[in-house]
Design an enzyme around this catalytic site. Structure first.
Site, PDB file in Angstrom:
ATOM      1  N   ASP A  39     113.631  87.325 -35.096  1.00 10.76           N
ATOM      2  CA  ASP A  39     113.894  88.710 -34.435  1.00 10.76           C
ATOM      3  C   ASP A  39     113.772  88.425 -32.822  1.00 10.76           C
ATOM      4  OD1 ASP A  39     114.641  91.199 -34.109  1.00 10.76           O
ATOM      5  OD2 ASP A  39     112.828  91.889 -35.410  1.00 10.76           O
ATOM      6  N   GLY A  40     114.290  89.354 -32.250  1.00 15.57           N
ATOM      7  CA  GLY A  40     114.120  89.449 -30.805  1.00 15.57           C
ATOM      8  C   GLY A  40     115.097  89.017 -29.935  1.00 15.57           C
TER       9      GLY A  40
ATOM     10  N   THR B 264     122.124  92.461 -45.107  1.00 11.78           N
ATOM     11  CA  THR B 264     123.287  93.122 -45.619  1.00 11.78           C
ATOM     12  C   THR B 264     123.164  94.463 -44.607  1.00 11.78           C
ATOM     13  OG1 THR B 264     121.400  93.906 -47.107  1.00 11.78           O
ATOM     14  CG2 THR B 264     123.367  92.607 -48.018  1.00 11.78           C
ATOM     15  N   GLU B 265     122.054  94.668 -43.995  1.00 14.82           N
ATOM     16  CA  GLU B 265     122.191  95.850 -43.059  1.00 14.82           C
ATOM     17  C   GLU B 265     122.699  95.699 -41.678  1.00 14.82           C
ATOM     18  OE1 GLU B 265     119.307  95.019 -44.906  1.00 14.82           O
ATOM     19  OE2 GLU B 265     119.818  96.248 -46.309  1.00 14.82           O
ATOM     20  N   ASN B 266     122.848  94.082 -41.362  1.00 16.48           N
ATOM     21  CA  ASN B 266     123.444  93.757 -39.972  1.00 16.48           C
ATOM     22  C   ASN B 266     125.054  94.193 -39.852  1.00 16.48           C
ATOM     23  OD1 ASN B 266     121.459  90.850 -39.648  1.00 16.48           O
ATOM     24  ND2 ASN B 266     121.148  93.071 -38.775  1.00 16.48           N
TER      25      ASN B 266
ATOM     26  N   ARG C 244     107.245  86.081 -38.777  1.00 20.51           N
ATOM     27  CA  ARG C 244     108.151  87.015 -37.985  1.00 20.51           C
ATOM     28  C   ARG C 244     107.913  86.940 -36.665  1.00 20.51           C
ATOM     29  NH1 ARG C 244     111.132  92.679 -40.018  1.00 20.51           N
ATOM     30  NH2 ARG C 244     112.454  93.058 -37.949  1.00 20.51           N
TER      31      ARG C 244
ATOM     32  N   ARG D 122     123.781  90.431 -25.123  1.00 24.96           N
ATOM     33  CA  ARG D 122     122.948  90.250 -26.406  1.00 24.96           C
ATOM     34  C   ARG D 122     123.413  88.906 -27.026  1.00 24.96           C
ATOM     35  NH1 ARG D 122     120.301  93.962 -29.020  1.00 24.96           N
ATOM     36  NH2 ARG D 122     120.772  93.257 -31.227  1.00 24.96           N
TER      37      ARG D 122
ATOM     38  N   GLU E 213     101.378  84.271 -47.358  1.00 24.25           N
ATOM     39  CA  GLU E 213     100.748  84.428 -46.091  1.00 24.25           C
ATOM     40  C   GLU E 213     101.746  85.201 -44.901  1.00 24.25           C
ATOM     41  OE1 GLU E 213      97.536  84.676 -45.932  1.00 24.25           O
ATOM     42  OE2 GLU E 213      97.320  84.220 -47.942  1.00 24.25           O
TER      43      GLU E 213
ATOM     44  N   SER F 195     111.622  94.212 -43.559  1.00 23.50           N
ATOM     45  CA  SER F 195     113.175  94.271 -43.360  1.00 23.50           C
ATOM     46  C   SER F 195     114.304  93.889 -44.479  1.00 23.50           C
ATOM     47  CB  SER F 195     113.625  93.826 -42.058  1.00 23.50           C
ATOM     48  OG  SER F 195     113.083  94.134 -41.361  1.00 23.50           O
TER      49      SER F 195
HETATM   50  C1  FPP Z   1     117.581  89.602 -34.704  1.00 25.29           C
HETATM   51  O1  FPP Z   1     117.492  89.678 -33.352  1.00 25.29           O
HETATM   52  C2  FPP Z   1     118.380  88.422 -35.043  1.00 25.29           C
HETATM   53  C3  FPP Z   1     119.607  88.434 -35.827  1.00 25.29           C
HETATM   54  C4  FPP Z   1     120.124  89.649 -36.479  1.00 25.29           C
HETATM   55  C5  FPP Z   1     120.253  87.242 -35.925  1.00 25.29           C
HETATM   56  C6  FPP Z   1     119.521  86.305 -35.990  1.00 25.29           C
HETATM   57  C7  FPP Z   1     120.471  84.852 -35.889  1.00 25.29           C
HETATM   58  C8  FPP Z   1     120.135  83.873 -35.082  1.00 25.29           C
HETATM   59  C9  FPP Z   1     118.680  83.666 -34.460  1.00 25.29           C
HETATM   60  C10 FPP Z   1     120.990  82.582 -35.036  1.00 25.29           C
HETATM   61  C11 FPP Z   1     121.329  82.158 -36.437  1.00 25.29           C
HETATM   62  C12 FPP Z   1     121.495  80.739 -36.477  1.00 25.29           C
HETATM   63  C13 FPP Z   1     122.287  80.273 -37.157  1.00 25.29           C
HETATM   64  C14 FPP Z   1     122.499  78.915 -37.109  1.00 25.29           C
HETATM   65  C15 FPP Z   1     122.664  80.758 -38.853  1.00 25.29           C
HETATM   66  P1  FPP Z   1     117.989  91.159 -32.903  1.00 25.29           P
HETATM   67  O2  FPP Z   1     119.475  91.093 -32.309  1.00 25.29           O
HETATM   68  O3  FPP Z   1     117.988  92.162 -33.654  1.00 25.29           O
HETATM   69  O4  FPP Z   1     116.961  91.212 -31.561  1.00 25.29           O
HETATM   70  P2  FPP Z   1     116.565  92.490 -31.086  1.00 25.29           P
HETATM   71  O5  FPP Z   1     115.737  93.300 -32.129  1.00 25.29           O
HETATM   72  O6  FPP Z   1     115.670  92.364 -29.985  1.00 25.29           O
HETATM   73  O7  FPP Z   1     117.775  93.654 -30.607  1.00 25.29           O
END
Ligand code: FPP
Length: 256
Positions: free
Chosen positions: A37-38, A83-85, A204, A50, A223, A212
């Protein structure tokens, strides 16, 4: 004064050595699951789109996969798309969907060579066909590998997983394929994670303290380890620190 890249790499290497010396290789978490995340906030703080955060997030995935494999972690589960993305703007969904393909295109030969087995949890049917194809190629090419399982959670949601498990189990009971009691062990066989051990350690990033809708059943005794570091800044030393901290905890599983 800001450190140059070479200096930062040096201090990272020193820190890595220190942590590796402290970690007990006999008591590693077998299964590490990560909520990455982040990415968005990382990009925003730098005045970048982003997508730049997600791109940098893929670099972190490379580093963490490699470090986990070298360390001897047996299963690494990465929450790549929930599924929420789907509720995000179309351009971001499309961008996030392109990442597994990009990653596998570049990394698959290395994963094959390093005996890593790619696995998927989630519902692949809603993934765009090119993503399904890339993932299937990854699964197929590493099918016989026996090393670390690299488990991508893609279009994954824990509640959806549990509801589907109930539906599958009910159908098997009604059609006589399952006889006998429904135990926790029986139920687990209907989850996407069937055959995999539950995570020992959940990480996380980004200072959020939520699950989430991630592995709600499987995390019952895991843990939990949180860091304020954004995923694009997360590195092998953070992972090693999490493993070290995990080894300092006493897991009682309800006993005294
Ligand atoms: C959350 O950060 C991250 C995601 C929804 C996507 C995570 C995916 C990757 C790190 C890359 C995946 C790579 C592969 C190879 C499958 P956010 O966008 O919600 O960040 P924010 O909370 O700061 O807005």
């Amino acid at each position: 004064m800001l450190k140059g890249w070479g200096e930062m790499e040096n201090s990272l290497e020193e820190r890595e050595k220190e942590l590796l010396a402290k970690i007990d290789p006999e008591r590693l978490p077998g299964h590490v699951a990560i909520i990455m995340d982040g990415n968005g906030r990382w990009a925003k703080e730098r005045g970048l789109p982003r997508s730049a955060g997600h791109r940098q997030g893929v670099e972190t995935v490379r580093e963490i996969v490699s470090c986990s494999h070298r360390l001897g972690i047996k299963v690494l589960t990465l929450f790549a798309f929930s599924t929420e993305n789907w509720k995000r703007p179309a351009w971001e969904v499309n961008y996030l969907m392109s990442l597994p393909q990009q990653y596998l295109k570049k990394e698959l030969p290395k994963l094959v060579e390093e005996n890593v087995k790619v696995n998927l949890i989630g519902d692949p049917s809603r993934l765009p066909p090119p993503v399904q194809k890339a993932v299937n190629q990854g699964l197929e090419a590493t099918r016989n590998n026996t090393g670390m399982v690299l488990n991508f959670a893609l279009n994954y949601g824990s509640r959806m997983e549990i509801v589907r498990a109930v539906q599958g189990l009910l159908a098997d009971i009604q059609e006589g394929r399952h006889k006998g009691p429904v135990t926790e062990e029986v139920f687990s066989r209907y989850l996407f994670t069937a055959g995999l051990p539950d995570p020992d350690l959940l990480i996380r990033t980004s200072g959020e303290y939520r699950l989430s809708n991630f592995l709600l059943w499987q995390l019952a005794y895991s843990e939990l380890w949180f860091t304020r570091t954004y995923w694009p800044d997360f590195n092998r030393c953070h992972l090693l620190q999490a493993v070290y901290d995990y080894q300092q905890r006493e897991r009682r599983f309800g006993k005294i």
